[in-house]
Design a protein around this motif. Structure first.
Motif, PDB file in Angstrom:
ATOM      1  N   MET A  22       5.079   3.209   5.213  1.00  0.00           N
ATOM      2  CA  MET A  22       4.506   4.431   5.781  1.00  0.00           C
ATOM      3  C   MET A  22       5.432   5.635   5.628  1.00  0.00           C
ATOM      4  O   MET A  22       4.980   6.771   5.524  1.00  0.00           O
ATOM      5  N   LYS A  33       2.758  -2.909  -1.086  1.00  0.00           N
ATOM      6  CA  LYS A  33       2.372  -1.570  -0.663  1.00  0.00           C
ATOM      7  C   LYS A  33       0.855  -1.409  -0.689  1.00  0.00           C
ATOM      8  O   LYS A  33       0.252  -0.894   0.269  1.00  0.00           O
ATOM      9  N   LYS A  34       0.229  -1.849  -1.771  1.00  0.00           N
ATOM     10  CA  LYS A  34      -1.219  -1.721  -1.896  1.00  0.00           C
ATOM     11  C   LYS A  34      -1.936  -2.541  -0.829  1.00  0.00           C
ATOM     12  O   LYS A  34      -2.943  -2.100  -0.270  1.00  0.00           O
ATOM     13  N   GLU A  37      -1.527  -0.698   2.578  1.00  0.00           N
ATOM     14  CA  GLU A  37      -2.355   0.513   2.611  1.00  0.00           C
ATOM     15  C   GLU A  37      -3.834   0.172   2.743  1.00  0.00           C
ATOM     16  O   GLU A  37      -4.588   0.888   3.412  1.00  0.00           O
ATOM     17  N   LYS A  38      -4.255  -0.934   2.129  1.00  0.00           N
ATOM     18  CA  LYS A  38      -5.644  -1.376   2.240  1.00  0.00           C
ATOM     19  C   LYS A  38      -5.970  -1.774   3.680  1.00  0.00           C
ATOM     20  O   LYS A  38      -7.026  -1.406   4.222  1.00  0.00           O
ATOM     21  N   ILE A  40      -4.384  -0.771   6.424  1.00  0.00           N
ATOM     22  CA  ILE A  40      -4.356   0.446   7.252  1.00  0.00           C
ATOM     23  C   ILE A  40      -5.702   1.166   7.191  1.00  0.00           C
ATOM     24  O   ILE A  40      -6.247   1.608   8.206  1.00  0.00           O
ATOM     25  N   LYS A  41      -6.248   1.245   5.996  1.00  0.00           N
ATOM     26  CA  LYS A  41      -7.539   1.921   5.817  1.00  0.00           C
ATOM     27  C   LYS A  41      -8.674   1.133   6.452  1.00  0.00           C
ATOM     28  O   LYS A  41      -9.556   1.700   7.107  1.00  0.00           O
TER      29      LYS A  41
END
Length: 329
Positions: A22, A33-34, A37-38, A40-41
């Protein structure tokens, strides 16, 4: 409420890994990381700005000190500040100081505790106590519509020249009996240079200026009424008046209307600022325009710039509407 622990658990990583991702710190693979981030979304995690700020020393928050938030002058500057900040993903904390030195210091302390990334100070002077507090905070500061003896970058118009141009405009229109409704007496930031510009313009036009030709107020509607009334007593033959703010000009127009004095055929009026009020008065007000919104926007760039100039003077111009009569045609 969704927390960072929920993100870590679902992404099958540690909380520290989520935090590093973050805050764009190293120590993880692109695949990790991907995945984070997925997650989190998908779960709608909203990181706490203050918590992130403890890590990267940035809260993406800017503090704004302004004497008043209700007048149109302040609202136009604030609109520029907020739009520019929003474009750069910053939030804004607005603090109304009411020209109170103690309140100003208290707000600076609050902004320090909130770890703001910078402070914009609008239309008020900087005392030595205030500057000492700013130095201790060690955050960038930008001034709008004011300036200081201290080394703080500022954005404003040249008030002396602007007032000179406004008064010269009336002289060029053939007015030889001109009064002024000035701001707070003794205010060296706005009032003094505007009064000096007014006096110099009349003097250059061959008009002798007396103290009776200038009435003082507080830049607001009520004082515009009171000062206009005083001018009519002191100088009953004036044919024009220059007001140091649109709000005072609106007050002057109101008083003249109640007395049955026709505008502009009997008395012409020029304001200062070109706020939204200038278009709404009856008749619409001729005024000296400051680019208030643009100055507000530019203050954020000035605040965040690593190579900001101290002095940033913005252009002014006269906006002609329907409150000035010409005797020279």
């Amino acid at each position: 409420m969704v927390t960072i622990k929920d993100v870590a658990k679902q992404a099958e990583v540690s909380v520290s890994t989520v935090s590093r991702i973050m805050n764009n710190l190293p120590g993880y693979s692109e695949e990790t990381k991907k995945r984070v981030e997925k997650v989190i979304k998908e779960i709608g995690y909203q990181p706490n700005a203050v918590a992130r700020g403890l890590i990267n020393r940035k809260t993406k928050t800017i503090g704004v000190l302004v004497p008043k938030v209700s007048d149109l002058f302040a609202s136009e500057v604030l609109a520029g500040i907020e739009d520019s900040a929003h474009d750069l993903d910053y939030s804004v904390m607005v603090c109304k100081t009411n020209f109170d030195g103690v309140r100003t210091i208290n707000y600076l302390q609050t902004l320090s505790e909130k770890r703001v990334d910078g402070i914009v100070i609008v239309s008020q002077g900087i005392t030595s106590e205030c500057y000492k507090k700013i130095e201790k905070m060690d955050v960038p500061v930008a001034l709008v519509a004011t300036q200081s003896d201290f080394p703080l970058p500022f954005i404003k118009v040249n008030d002396y020249q602007a007032a000179y141009d406004a008064a010269s405009y009336l002289v060029q229109k053939g007015h030889s009996k001109v009064g002024m409704i000035a701001g707070t007496k003794g205010d060296v930031i706005s009032t003094v240079p505007r009064v000096e510009g007014f006096k110099e313009a009349l003097s250059d036009g061959g008009i002798t200026v007396t103290d009776q030709m200038i009435a003082y107020g507080y830049f607001d509607f009520k004082s515009g009424i009171e000062a206009m009334s005083q001018l009519l007593i002191n100088e009953p033959t004036i044919t024009a008046v220059f007001c140091a703010s649109d709000e005072m000009a609106a007050g002057a127009l109101s008083l003249l209307h109640k007395k049955g004095i026709k505008i502009p055929s009997e008395i012409s009026v020029v304001g200062y600022d070109n706020t939204a009020m200038a278009e709404k008065t009856v008749p619409p007000l001729t005024t000296l325009a400051q680019p208030l919104y643009d100055m507000g926007r530019a203050s954020i760039d000035l605040l965040l710039s690593s190579s900001a100039k101290i002095e940033n003077l913005y252009p002014h111009h006269i906006v002609e509407r329907e409150t000035v009569r010409s005797f020279s045609q």
